[in-house]
Scaffold this motif. Structure first.
Motif, PDB file in Angstrom:
ATOM      1  N   SER A   1      -5.329  -3.933   0.184  1.00 48.28           N
ATOM      2  CA  SER A   1      -4.227  -4.877   0.000  1.00 48.28           C
ATOM      3  C   SER A   1      -4.368  -6.078   0.922  1.00 48.28           C
TER       4      SER A   1
ATOM      5  N   ARG B   1      -6.119   2.024   0.901  1.00 46.38           N
ATOM      6  CA  ARG B   1      -5.254   1.150   0.093  1.00 46.38           C
ATOM      7  C   ARG B   1      -4.681   0.004   0.929  1.00 46.38           C
TER       8      ARG B   1
ATOM      9  N   GLU C   1       2.352   1.880  -3.408  1.00 44.87           N
ATOM     10  CA  GLU C   1       1.373   2.434  -4.335  1.00 44.87           C
ATOM     11  C   GLU C   1       1.139   3.916  -4.065  1.00 44.87           C
ATOM     12  N   SER C   2       1.069   4.269  -2.771  1.00 42.05           N
ATOM     13  CA  SER C   2       0.756   5.659  -2.436  1.00 42.05           C
ATOM     14  C   SER C   2       1.876   6.604  -2.823  1.00 42.05           C
TER      15      SER C   2
ATOM     16  N   ALA D   1       0.825  -1.209   0.000  1.00 42.52           N
ATOM     17  CA  ALA D   1       0.000   0.000   0.000  1.00 42.52           C
ATOM     18  C   ALA D   1       0.853   1.250   0.000  1.00 42.52           C
TER      19      ALA D   1
END
Length: 335
Positions: free
Chosen positions: A63, A59, A30-31, A27
C-alpha cells in the motif's frame, strides 16, 4: 556517561505522515476481509514469524509503495523482502530483551502523542480514528514500542563499534564541506554550561519502575542529609561511563544531553540534588555543582564535526552489523 549524550542517542521515533497512516489503514481494512489459517513461517532463534504477521506487513508495504506511485515488485519478491525484514527485526528485539532494553509507559505515551500531533490530531481523536478504521489502538502502540526498542538496540550495539579520532575530526574540518557543516552550529559568544554528576539506576526483572524510583528517592534523601554523593554513585550507579568517577559528567553544554536530563539539570540549584526523573536509559538523580558562561565556539565546532562523522559511520556500520547478526542466527524458513 557517553550514552546519555544526544550525540549518541536516537530515541526520536519516526513519525507517521498522513500518507503512511492512510496506507496502514488501507492494509488493515484489506486484511480484515481475508481470514487465513495462521502458521509459523520462520523460526528465528527463540522467536517465530507467523503467516498473519507476514501477510499484514506485506500488504502494508504494498500500500505504501502504491501511494508513493512506485512500481510494485513481483508478489513473491516483495514477500521475501518483508520476511527478511521481520527476521532481522526479531533478532534485534530478542537482543534488546536479553539486554534489558525497555520502553516505559510514559515514553510510549509521549511517542504516540507525537504521532498524533504529526497527523494534526489529539491522542484521543487519533485513537478514535484508528478504531474507526479497524486498527486496534493497542496494536498501533505495540508497533511504535517495537520501533523504539529497535532504535535503542541499534544505538547500543552499533555506536560502540564506531570510533572517531581527533585526526578524523581534524581531517573533516580541513575540508571545505566539513568546515561549512560544522560551523553552522558554532557561535562566537559565551554559552551557559553546567557542571554536574548523576546516579543512574535501571529497572530490571527484579526491580520495576516504582521500586527504582523509590530507591533513588532514598539516595536523594541521604545526600540531602549530608551523604557523600560520590560514594553513593560508586555504589549504586549503573552508568559505566561515570560510576567509577563518582557520577562526574564534567561541564555540560546545552543540547549535549537528552532533553529530560537537561530539563532536570536546569531546574536544579547549585549544590542541590534533583528529584528522581526518567530518561530512556533509566532513572536518574542529578547534582549540580556549578555553572559558568564559556566561549565554546571551537569546541562546539569539533563536537558538531564528531556528530556528523558519527552519523555517517553509523549509517555505514549498521548494515554490516545487521548482516553479522543475521549470519550468526539460527533461522529456519518453512516453505
Amino acid at each position: 556517561m557517553k550514552h546519555i549524550f544526544s550525540t549518541c542517542r536516537s530515541l526520536a521515533v519516526v513519525l507517521l505522515t498522513a500518507s503512511c497512516l492512510s496506507a496502514a489503514l488501507t492494509a488493515q481494512a484489506e486484511s480484515s476481509s481475508q481470514q487465513t489459517l495462521d502458521k509459523v513461517i520462520a523460526v528465528v532463534n527463540d522467536d517465530v514469524v507467523m503467516a498473519s504477521e507476514l501477510a499484514l506487513q506485506t500488504r502494508m508495504l504494498a500500500s505504501q509503495i502504491q501511494q508513493a506511485k512506485q512500481p510494485l515488485p513481483p508478489a513473491n519478491i516483495l514477500q521475501q523482502q518483508v520476511l527478511e525484514k521481520l527476521i532481522v527485526e526479531s533478532l534485534q528485539l530478542q537482543m534488546g530483551e536479553r539486554s534489558g532494553i525497555k520502553v516505559s509507559k510514559q515514553q510510549l505515551d509521549a511517542a504516540v502523542a507525537g504521532v498524533a500531533a504529526q497527523n494534526k490530531l489529539s491522542t484521543e481523536v487519533f485513537r478514535r480514528e484508528l478504531n474507526a478504521q479497524g486498527i486496534p489502538f493497542g496494536m498501533f502502540r505495540e508497533n511504535i514500542r517495537r520501533q523504539m526498542i529497535l532504535q535503542q538496540v541499534q544505538q547500543a550495539f552499533v555506536i560502540k563499534r564506531i570510533e572517531i579520532s581527533d585526526q578524523d575530526v581534524d581531517n573533516f574540518l580541513a575540508s571545505e564541506e566539513g568546515r561549512r557543516l560544522a560551523t553552522q552550529e558554532a557561535i562566537d559568544k559565551p554559552i551557559n554550561q553546567t557542571q554536574a554528576r548523576h546516579i543512574l539506576i535501571k529497572p530490571s526483572a527484579i526491580r520495576n519502575d516504582d521500586e527504582t524510583r523509590s530507591l533513588l528517592s532514598k539516595i536523594q534523601s541521604v545526600v540531602q542529609q549530608g551523604g557523600d554523593f560520590s560514594a553513593l554513585a560508586k555504589k549504586y550507579s549503573e552508568d559505566p561511563g561515570s560510576a567509577l568517577k563518582g557520577g562526574e559528567l564534567g561541564w555540560i553544554s546545552p543540547g549535549q544531553v537528552v532533553p529530560e536530563f537537561e530539563n532536570a539539570m536546569n531546574n536544579t540549584d547549585i549544590g542541590s540534588v534533583s528529584e528522581p526523573f526518567q530518561t530512556q536509559f533509566g532513572w536518574h538523580v542529578v547534582q549540580v555543582l556549578d555553572r559558568r558562561a564559556q566561549n565554546m565556539s571551537e569546541t562546539i565546532m569539533r563536537q558538531q564535526a564528531q556528530m556528523i562523522l558519527r552519523k555517517r559511520k553509523f549509517q555505514d556500520e549498521l548494515p554490516r552489523w545487521l548482516k553479522e547478526l543475521r549470519d550468526q542466527a539460527y533461522v529456519k524458513i518453512n516453505n
